[in-house]
Every structure is written in C-alpha cells, then in structure tokens.
Design a protein around this motif. Sequence first.
Motif, PDB file in Angstrom:
ATOM      1  N   ALA A 106       5.492 -10.739   1.126  1.00 57.23           N
ATOM      2  CA  ALA A 106       5.079  -9.329   1.150  1.00 57.23           C
ATOM      3  C   ALA A 106       3.768  -9.218   0.382  1.00 57.23           C
ATOM      4  O   ALA A 106       3.698  -9.580  -0.793  1.00 57.23           O
ATOM      5  N   ASP A 107       2.742  -8.716   1.051  1.00 60.92           N
ATOM      6  CA  ASP A 107       1.409  -8.719   0.452  1.00 60.92           C
ATOM      7  C   ASP A 107       0.705  -7.423   0.835  1.00 60.92           C
ATOM      8  O   ASP A 107       1.147  -6.676   1.710  1.00 60.92           O
ATOM      9  N   SER A 108      -0.432  -7.178   0.184  1.00 64.34           N
ATOM     10  CA  SER A 108      -1.192  -5.961   0.482  1.00 64.34           C
ATOM     11  C   SER A 108      -1.938  -6.122   1.801  1.00 64.34           C
ATOM     12  O   SER A 108      -2.281  -7.232   2.221  1.00 64.34           O
ATOM     13  N   GLU A 109      -2.213  -4.986   2.434  1.00 62.37           N
ATOM     14  CA  GLU A 109      -3.002  -5.023   3.667  1.00 62.37           C
ATOM     15  C   GLU A 109      -4.408  -5.547   3.392  1.00 62.37           C
ATOM     16  O   GLU A 109      -5.084  -6.043   4.297  1.00 62.37           O
ATOM     17  N   PHE A 110      -4.826  -5.437   2.146  1.00 61.76           N
ATOM     18  CA  PHE A 110      -6.142  -5.968   1.790  1.00 61.76           C
ATOM     19  C   PHE A 110      -6.215  -7.462   2.090  1.00 61.76           C
ATOM     20  O   PHE A 110      -7.154  -7.923   2.753  1.00 61.76           O
ATOM     21  N   TRP A 111      -5.229  -8.227   1.601  1.00 56.78           N
ATOM     22  CA  TRP A 111      -5.239  -9.671   1.816  1.00 56.78           C
ATOM     23  C   TRP A 111      -4.861 -10.024   3.261  1.00 56.78           C
ATOM     24  O   TRP A 111      -5.372 -11.005   3.813  1.00 56.78           O
ATOM     25  N   ILE A 112      -3.940  -9.251   3.851  1.00 58.63           N
ATOM     26  CA  ILE A 112      -3.453  -9.567   5.198  1.00 58.63           C
ATOM     27  C   ILE A 112      -4.493  -9.242   6.264  1.00 58.63           C
ATOM     28  O   ILE A 112      -4.694 -10.010   7.206  1.00 58.63           O
ATOM     29  N   ASN A 113      -5.167  -8.085   6.128  1.00 64.83           N
ATOM     30  CA  ASN A 113      -6.029  -7.601   7.210  1.00 64.83           C
ATOM     31  C   ASN A 113      -7.466  -7.305   6.804  1.00 64.83           C
ATOM     32  O   ASN A 113      -8.407  -7.684   7.491  1.00 64.83           O
ATOM     33  N   ASP A 114      -7.645  -6.596   5.684  1.00 59.45           N
ATOM     34  CA  ASP A 114      -8.994  -6.151   5.323  1.00 59.45           C
ATOM     35  C   ASP A 114      -9.934  -7.321   5.072  1.00 59.45           C
ATOM     36  O   ASP A 114     -11.089  -7.310   5.508  1.00 59.45           O
ATOM     37  N   CYS A 115      -9.461  -8.347   4.355  1.00 56.93           N
ATOM     38  CA  CYS A 115     -10.309  -9.515   4.101  1.00 56.93           C
ATOM     39  C   CYS A 115     -10.683 -10.231   5.388  1.00 56.93           C
ATOM     40  O   CYS A 115     -11.684 -10.946   5.443  1.00 56.93           O
ATOM     41  N   LEU A 116      -9.884 -10.047   6.419  1.00 61.78           N
ATOM     42  CA  LEU A 116     -10.149 -10.682   7.713  1.00 61.78           C
ATOM     43  C   LEU A 116     -11.072  -9.844   8.589  1.00 61.78           C
ATOM     44  O   LEU A 116     -11.231 -10.136   9.778  1.00 61.78           O
ATOM     45  N   PHE A 117     -11.653  -8.801   8.002  1.00 62.29           N
ATOM     46  CA  PHE A 117     -12.589  -7.948   8.741  1.00 62.29           C
ATOM     47  C   PHE A 117     -11.906  -7.304   9.950  1.00 62.29           C
ATOM     48  O   PHE A 117     -12.512  -7.140  11.011  1.00 62.29           O
ATOM     49  N   MET A 118     -10.647  -6.947   9.772  1.00 56.31           N
ATOM     50  CA  MET A 118      -9.939  -6.199  10.809  1.00 56.31           C
ATOM     51  C   MET A 118     -10.013  -4.721  10.460  1.00 56.31           C
ATOM     52  O   MET A 118      -9.549  -4.317   9.390  1.00 56.31           O
ATOM     53  N   PRO A 119     -10.608  -3.882  11.303  1.00 58.43           N
ATOM     54  CA  PRO A 119     -10.744  -2.457  10.985  1.00 58.43           C
ATOM     55  C   PRO A 119      -9.391  -1.817  10.730  1.00 58.43           C
ATOM     56  O   PRO A 119      -8.377  -2.220  11.318  1.00 58.43           O
ATOM     57  N   GLN A 120      -9.386  -0.826   9.864  1.00 59.96           N
ATOM     58  CA  GLN A 120      -8.115  -0.217   9.486  1.00 59.96           C
ATOM     59  C   GLN A 120      -7.485   0.586  10.615  1.00 59.96           C
ATOM     60  O   GLN A 120      -6.299   0.936  10.527  1.00 59.96           O
ATOM     61  N   PRO A 147     -13.114   4.804   9.734  1.00 63.93           N
ATOM     62  CA  PRO A 147     -12.818   5.046   8.314  1.00 63.93           C
ATOM     63  C   PRO A 147     -12.190   3.830   7.636  1.00 63.93           C
ATOM     64  O   PRO A 147     -11.540   3.001   8.276  1.00 63.93           O
ATOM     65  N   TRP A 148     -12.420   3.724   6.320  1.00 65.86           N
ATOM     66  CA  TRP A 148     -11.808   2.687   5.496  1.00 65.86           C
ATOM     67  C   TRP A 148     -11.440   3.324   4.167  1.00 65.86           C
ATOM     68  O   TRP A 148     -12.274   3.960   3.511  1.00 65.86           O
ATOM     69  N   THR A 149     -10.162   3.190   3.779  1.00 61.89           N
ATOM     70  CA  THR A 149      -9.730   3.784   2.510  1.00 61.89           C
ATOM     71  C   THR A 149      -9.023   2.740   1.661  1.00 61.89           C
ATOM     72  O   THR A 149      -8.373   1.821   2.171  1.00 61.89           O
ATOM     73  N   GLU A 150      -9.141   2.903   0.365  1.00 65.83           N
ATOM     74  CA  GLU A 150      -8.497   1.977  -0.570  1.00 65.83           C
ATOM     75  C   GLU A 150      -6.993   2.120  -0.540  1.00 65.83           C
ATOM     76  O   GLU A 150      -6.252   1.149  -0.750  1.00 65.83           O
ATOM     77  N   ASP A 151      -6.503   3.341  -0.243  1.00 64.76           N
ATOM     78  CA  ASP A 151      -5.050   3.552  -0.170  1.00 64.76           C
ATOM     79  C   ASP A 151      -4.419   2.664   0.904  1.00 64.76           C
ATOM     80  O   ASP A 151      -3.356   2.066   0.693  1.00 64.76           O
ATOM     81  N   VAL A 152      -5.069   2.582   2.062  1.00 61.35           N
ATOM     82  CA  VAL A 152      -4.551   1.719   3.127  1.00 61.35           C
ATOM     83  C   VAL A 152      -4.612   0.263   2.698  1.00 61.35           C
ATOM     84  O   VAL A 152      -3.677  -0.509   2.919  1.00 61.35           O
ATOM     85  N   ALA A 153      -5.704  -0.127   2.065  1.00 60.68           N
ATOM     86  CA  ALA A 153      -5.874  -1.522   1.650  1.00 60.68           C
ATOM     87  C   ALA A 153      -4.811  -1.956   0.652  1.00 60.68           C
ATOM     88  O   ALA A 153      -4.392  -3.124   0.638  1.00 60.68           O
ATOM     89  N   ARG A 154      -4.357  -1.055  -0.182  1.00 64.03           N
ATOM     90  CA  ARG A 154      -3.371  -1.409  -1.213  1.00 64.03           C
ATOM     91  C   ARG A 154      -1.940  -1.293  -0.708  1.00 64.03           C
ATOM     92  O   ARG A 154      -0.998  -1.672  -1.402  1.00 64.03           O
TER      93      ARG A 154
END
Length: 501
Positions: free
Chosen positions: A261-275, A322-329
């Motif tokens: 179980a990990d944050s969307e930041f590591w799973i998706n955002d770092c991979l340059f996948m739009p939110q 859009p990109w928000t920190e709430d989604v990333a966390r």
Amino acid sequence: MRLPDSQVAVLEAASATEELTIERLSEATGLKPETVTGAAFDLEDAGLVAVSTAETVSHEVTDEGETYAEAGLPEVRLYRAALSAGADDGAVSLGEVIGAADLDGPAVDIALANYARKGYGDIDSGEITADPDADPDADPEATALASLAAGDVSDDEDALDQLVRRGLVDRQERAVRSVTLTDEGVTALMEGVETAETVDRLTPEMLASGEWRDAEFADYNVEADAPAERGGRVHILRQTAERVKDTLVGMGFREMDGPHADSEFWINDCLFMPQDHPARTHWDQFALDVPPMRDIPEELLERVRSAHLEGVGDDGQGYHSPWTEDVARGVDLRGHTTSLSMRYLSGHEIGDLEPPERFFSVEKVYRNDTLDPTHLLEFFQIEGWVMAENLSVRDLMGTFEEFYQQFGITDLQFKPHYNPYTEPSFELFGTHPETGELIEIGNSGMFREEVLRPLGVECDVMAWGLALERLLMLMYGFDDIRDVHGTLCDLDLLRNTEVLH
C-alpha cells in the motif's frame, strides 16, 4: 497348515466362486478393514487367495455446492438478472445487476469469473451485456450439481471437473479390493487349517522373560498399501518466483522491496501519469480509506508537480490538466511494482545511486480487472530496470532474450506501444505451447525525461514489468491462470508439478 488367526478368518470367509470385497470380509470376520487387507496380501503371497483391485470414482456435493444447488449458480443468477435489466438489448450497469441478482461477498467474484466463460455475455468497464440466445436451463454445471444434490449421478465429466475445480463437489477416488479363493486355498481348507499363536511385536517383557525364544512372530508385508499422507509444499508460483529471482541475480541484478500500500505519488505521479488518467480511477485501482501519506520528500514532490504542470526541459509542456497534492498523497494498493523503482531511483529508499545499476522485484500487485483466464485481481509482477549511460532498445530486447532463454522461451515478439512513462515503449508476446496463440507477457520501454529528471537521474534507464503467471503459462501450457492461483486452482496439479532449476 498353521496360519495366524486373522489369515485363518479371512481364508474361511473367502469364496472360490464369488469376489468378496475387503468391506464384506471385514463384516464377516469382525476384523478391521486394514487387518483384513494385510491378511489378504499375506494369503496372496502364499498362493491361497487372489486379490484384485478396481478403481472407483464418486462425487459428493460440498456445503457450498449445496447452497448453490438450492439458490442457483452465481453466474446463472447474474445472467437472469441481466436479462431482466434489459442487458440483451444493450449494456447496463453491472452494479445494478449484481444487486438485482442478490449476490454479495465471494459470490460476486465467482459470478464475474464464470459469466463470460460460459458465453452468457460480456463485462467491461462496469457494464454488462447478456447474450439473448444463451440457455441457463441447459447449463451443464448446474445440471450436474442438481443431479448430485438429489442423490443421483452425472456422466458429464467436463461439468464434474469444473465443479470439482470450483470446490462445489468433492471427488473421491479409491481402490476397491476383492478376494477370491484359489485352488490351493480350497485344498488347504479341505485338508484343515489351524490357528498359530503369533505375536506382532517384540516387547521388553518378552526379552526379560526369555519368552521371545518360543514365540512365533507374524510376518510383515512391507509392500502393503499405507494411507496417503500429503505434506506441505512450496506453491508452484512461489517456486517459479524463486527461479526468476535466481536468474536475475545471476544476471547481476539486486532485489528491491517496498510497501504493498503506497501513495499515488510513488505509484502514479512519479511515472508522469496525469491525475485524470483513466487508469487512476476506481475502475482500475483500489483506493484505501486511510490517512494520506506524509513521508514524501518535499523537494521531490515539487519537482514532480512541476513536471506535470510545466513539463521538463525547454520544450516540455506538461499536461493541461489539474494536479493536486491531496491526490498525490492518497494511498492505494499498488497497481504495479514500478512504485518500488521510483523509490529506489529517487534515492529515497537506499540513498543516491551511481550508474551502472540493476534492480528487480518479484512481488504481488493489485488491479481492479475483470476476471478471465489471463487476468486476476492480484498477481505477481516481475519488475526490473537498468541504469546506465547510452542504453538503447536493443539493450532492452537483448536483456529479455537472455532472461526468457533461461526458461526455454526463444520465440519472443515485440510490438510498439504507448505508455505515459516510457518512450519508446513496446509490449512482449510469447507463443502459447498448446493453443499456438500469442500471449502478452509484459510491457517495457525507456523511461522518459519527465520521469527521470525529477528523480535526479541524469542517465538512461530501461525498465519493464513482466507477468509471472503468464511466464508459467508459456512454460507449462496452462490456458487459465485460475488453475494455479486462487480458490479454483487444481490441487493435484499443484502437488505434482515441479519447477526445475
């Protein structure tokens, strides 16, 4: 002729004109079936009786099978509910149909797993269709289950095999032994048989008293059948995973480890996948109702945010979304182990890395896929990447050819593909040894600048995600990964198949 009392009893109860089963001889002699069996084998060795063996198969409905025999198989109930909802005219909401079918818990997964397999219709992106020509009243598995539940038998072997795989029916296979007097046995009875006082074990008391010198000991039949004892063993998937690990370590890779179980930041955002990417919706991933992840480096968070909104380099534009920190966390179950790659490449996990480096993982991932012979909700992914200067697609293809050759797979095919995080990208395919069909076995490519630069990586990185279960299909010819994974797996296959190193 002098014989042990158990052999005398069996010899006298046996018939020269009729085969008597061990069970009938046990009733006639009052001896336990195992005692009768041992005596019969001893008499057979002496030529006094003949022992024949016949294999019988019987089926018994399990508690779960009884439930479905009364209420109906989940996929049949789903089909009837879909028809009532008009799914024979067009796609309707899957959630509404599941509710109308009164399915919950494991029954939902069972219905989804078998609906398309039986040709009742299709399920895709949360919608369901129903084939108007399907006939649930003629469902062979339902018919066989109803017959068994009513105390009858079924001759439909294919349906019975499926019911056994699903755990709705237990199959009992047993050897039925029968005993017949031989001519020598008849002669021995006519001449007279006496009971010999025998003992079956040597005791300390017999040794102390000296009684053992005059005792007559019973013979032991070391070839007699013994009850089958099944010990635990390593699952075939775990065996294959260990072989994959050994292979990659032998190719110079080190293993990664990290959270499921990990944050969307590591799973998706770092991979340059739009939110707002479709793969980041609840239809494709499992979001967890837990507090947001706080342990994310602020500088890295800002660089990834900038890559999404502004791009990387002079020509970078980023995404116009859009990109928000709430989604990333937000915290999800990882849909791929590339989240581990992001943690390691960024230096967050074990510190900064200097090229060349090679890392891999063979771990479980979770996706909200439709269950079918090649897709599960959770499966094992073989993740890997190489960091070095001046890498090319040829290096990536050569790595795959070397890796799969260790498993006897030499007919790889590559197809160009699009990923938000790699460019160029391509999918891997292998030929199924039984069906001859091309099976997708992985996805790969060269990480984009928008992925690497925010992580602080200045050289090339080639990466891939391969399916462990698909590798197993190509190695052994399985055409349905549910045969080796989950509640429908074939236990005999798991017990008897060895993964060779």
